[in-house]
Design a protein around this motif. Structure first.
Motif, mmCIF file in Angstrom:
data_model
loop_
_atom_site.group_PDB
_atom_site.id
_atom_site.type_symbol
_atom_site.label_atom_id
_atom_site.label_comp_id
_atom_site.label_asym_id
_atom_site.label_seq_id
_atom_site.Cartn_x
_atom_site.Cartn_y
_atom_site.Cartn_z
ATOM 1 N N PRO A 4 35.202 33.211 49.833
ATOM 2 C CA PRO A 4 35.709 33.401 48.475
ATOM 3 C C PRO A 4 36.071 32.095 47.768
ATOM 4 O O PRO A 4 35.984 31.998 46.545
ATOM 5 N N VAL A 5 36.449 31.095 48.519
ATOM 6 C CA VAL A 5 36.819 29.807 47.921
ATOM 7 C C VAL A 5 35.582 29.089 47.379
ATOM 8 O O VAL A 5 35.655 28.372 46.388
ATOM 9 N N SER A 6 34.430 29.333 47.985
ATOM 10 C CA SER A 6 33.197 28.671 47.544
ATOM 11 C C SER A 6 32.817 29.018 46.108
ATOM 12 O O SER A 6 32.190 28.212 45.414
ATOM 13 N N PHE A 7 33.189 30.193 45.627
ATOM 14 C CA PHE A 7 32.903 30.559 44.238
ATOM 15 C C PHE A 7 33.569 29.569 43.288
ATOM 16 O O PHE A 7 33.014 29.230 42.250
ATOM 17 N N PHE A 8 34.752 29.105 43.658
ATOM 18 C CA PHE A 8 35.521 28.192 42.816
ATOM 19 C C PHE A 8 35.115 26.732 43.051
ATOM 20 O O PHE A 8 35.003 25.962 42.105
ATOM 21 N N ILE A 9 34.908 26.360 44.304
ATOM 22 C CA ILE A 9 34.610 24.967 44.645
ATOM 23 C C ILE A 9 33.148 24.611 44.373
ATOM 24 O O ILE A 9 32.856 23.596 43.762
ATOM 25 N N ASP A 10 32.234 25.459 44.843
ATOM 26 C CA ASP A 10 30.808 25.179 44.742
ATOM 27 C C ASP A 10 30.141 25.803 43.525
ATOM 28 O O ASP A 10 29.009 25.471 43.205
ATOM 29 N N ALA A 40 44.775 34.229 44.890
ATOM 30 C CA ALA A 40 44.114 33.356 43.922
ATOM 31 C C ALA A 40 42.600 33.339 44.131
ATOM 32 O O ALA A 40 41.842 33.111 43.184
ATOM 33 N N TYR A 41 42.152 33.590 45.353
ATOM 34 C CA TYR A 41 40.729 33.494 45.677
ATOM 35 C C TYR A 41 40.044 34.834 45.912
ATOM 36 O O TYR A 41 38.839 34.962 45.700
ATOM 37 N N ALA A 42 40.774 35.835 46.365
ATOM 38 C CA ALA A 42 40.174 37.153 46.619
ATOM 39 C C ALA A 42 39.719 37.757 45.296
ATOM 40 O O ALA A 42 40.337 37.529 44.252
ATOM 41 N N PRO A 43 38.644 38.533 45.314
ATOM 42 C CA PRO A 43 38.180 39.123 44.054
ATOM 43 C C PRO A 43 39.212 40.090 43.461
ATOM 44 O O PRO A 43 39.852 40.851 44.186
ATOM 45 N N GLU A 65 31.144 49.622 43.339
ATOM 46 C CA GLU A 65 31.228 48.449 44.196
ATOM 47 C C GLU A 65 30.678 47.250 43.437
ATOM 48 O O GLU A 65 29.584 47.297 42.879
ATOM 49 N N GLY A 66 31.465 46.185 43.399
ATOM 50 C CA GLY A 66 31.003 44.962 42.765
ATOM 51 C C GLY A 66 30.014 44.239 43.663
ATOM 52 O O GLY A 66 29.997 44.435 44.874
ATOM 53 N N ASN A 67 29.193 43.421 43.063
ATOM 54 C CA ASN A 67 28.182 42.656 43.783
ATOM 55 C C ASN A 67 28.632 41.197 43.836
ATOM 56 O O ASN A 67 28.822 40.579 42.783
ATOM 57 N N PRO A 68 28.783 40.617 45.036
ATOM 58 C CA PRO A 68 29.235 39.222 45.118
ATOM 59 C C PRO A 68 28.288 38.217 44.457
ATOM 60 O O PRO A 68 28.685 37.085 44.203
ATOM 61 N N PHE A 69 27.071 38.630 44.148
ATOM 62 C CA PHE A 69 26.136 37.730 43.482
ATOM 63 C C PHE A 69 26.162 37.880 41.960
ATOM 64 O O PHE A 69 25.509 37.129 41.250
ATOM 65 N N ILE A 70 26.900 38.874 41.470
ATOM 66 C CA ILE A 70 27.048 39.073 40.023
ATOM 67 C C ILE A 70 28.540 38.978 39.734
ATOM 68 O O ILE A 70 29.278 39.933 39.906
ATOM 69 N N TYR A 71 28.961 37.821 39.327
ATOM 70 C CA TYR A 71 30.396 37.551 39.210
ATOM 71 C C TYR A 71 30.677 36.621 38.038
ATOM 72 O O TYR A 71 29.769 36.044 37.430
ATOM 73 N N ALA A 72 31.950 36.454 37.747
ATOM 74 C CA ALA A 72 32.426 35.473 36.775
ATOM 75 C C ALA A 72 33.835 35.079 37.202
ATOM 76 O O ALA A 72 34.525 35.833 37.892
ATOM 77 N N ILE A 73 34.237 33.900 36.808
ATOM 78 C CA ILE A 73 35.617 33.467 36.985
ATOM 79 C C ILE A 73 36.283 33.690 35.627
ATOM 80 O O ILE A 73 35.926 33.042 34.643
ATOM 81 N N ILE A 74 37.202 34.640 35.582
ATOM 82 C CA ILE A 74 37.868 35.005 34.328
ATOM 83 C C ILE A 74 39.368 34.879 34.552
ATOM 84 O O ILE A 74 39.909 35.464 35.486
ATOM 85 N N GLU A 75 40.011 34.139 33.663
ATOM 86 C CA GLU A 75 41.451 33.897 33.779
ATOM 87 C C GLU A 75 41.806 33.378 35.175
ATOM 88 O O GLU A 75 42.767 33.823 35.798
ATOM 89 N N LYS A 76 40.981 32.488 35.696
ATOM 90 C CA LYS A 76 41.158 31.848 37.008
ATOM 91 C C LYS A 76 41.082 32.835 38.166
ATOM 92 O O LYS A 76 41.617 32.574 39.239
ATOM 93 N N ARG A 77 40.420 33.966 37.967
ATOM 94 C CA ARG A 77 40.257 34.975 39.020
ATOM 95 C C ARG A 77 38.783 35.297 39.193
ATOM 96 O O ARG A 77 38.012 35.305 38.229
#
Length: 152
Positions: free
Chosen positions: A41-47, A83-86, A103-115
Motif C-alpha cells: 500500500p505504501v508503494s502507491f504513494f512512494i512509487d 494513512a496508507y490502507a485504502p 470490490e475496488g480494483n487496486p489497479f484503478i485508484y486515485a490518491i484523494i485528500e491524501k488517501r
C-alpha cells in the motif's frame, strides 16, 4: 429441472444472507489472502503505482496480512496504517457514493485528500474525480450502511 432447483437455491441464498452484501475487507488476493491483491500500500504513494510486496515483509493489521516491497515501507505502514490502507476498506468509491458495495480494483485508484481510493472501473474513477468533493461525502456517508469500513 436441475437448473430450476439450482436457480432457486441461489435465489434463496441471496435473500437469506445479509441484505447488504459486502466485498471482502481490503480486497484480498484470492490465492494468498494478502490485502489489496498482495500489493504494497505504501508503494502507491512512494512509487506512484502498485508494486507487489514480498513475503519477507509481512504485517497483520485490520484482520488481514499485508506485504511490502521493503522494510522501510513496512515500517511506514506500521507507524500509521490508516494513512496508507485504502479508504472504505477497499470498496469501490463511486459505487459506494451511489449506495452500493463493490470490490475496488487496486489497479484503478486515485490518491484523494491524501488517501488511497479504489474504484471498480475506469469509468467510475473518472466520474468520481469529476465531482470528488460531493461524491466523497456521499461515499463516506454510505460506507457504514453497506459495510465498507474495516472492523479494527
Amino acid at each position: 429441472m436441475m437448473c430450476r432447483s439450482l436457480a432457486l437455491t441461489l435465489l434463496l441464498g441471496v435473500f437469506a444472507g445479509n441484505s447488504h452484501a459486502r466485498p471482502p475487507i481490503f480486497v484480498p488476493d484470492p490465492i494468498s489472502g494478502y490485502a489489496i491483491g498482495g500489493h504494497d500500500p505504501v508503494s502507491f504513494f512512494i512509487d506512484g503505482h502498485p508494486r507487489k510486496g514480498s513475503r519477507q515483509h509481512e504485517y497483520k493489521w485490520g484482520g488481514v496480512e499485508w506485504i511490502f516491497v521493503n522494510e522501510g515501507n513496512m515500517a511506514a505502514f506500521q507507524r500509521d496504517p490508516e494513512a496508507y490502507a485504502p479508504l472504505f476498506a477497499g470498496c469501490g468509491a463511486f459505487a459506494l457514493s451511489e449506495g452500493f458495495a463493490t470490490e475496488g480494483n487496486p489497479f484503478i485508484y486515485a490518491i484523494i485528500e491524501k488517501r488511497l481510493v479504489f474504484f471498480h472501473s475506469v469509468v467510475n474513477r473518472f466520474l468520481f474525480i469529476a465531482n470528488q468533493t460531493q461524491l466523497m461525502k456521499s461515499a463516506a456517508g454510505n460506507a457504514g450502511t453497506v459495510g465498507c469500513v474495516p472492523d479494527l
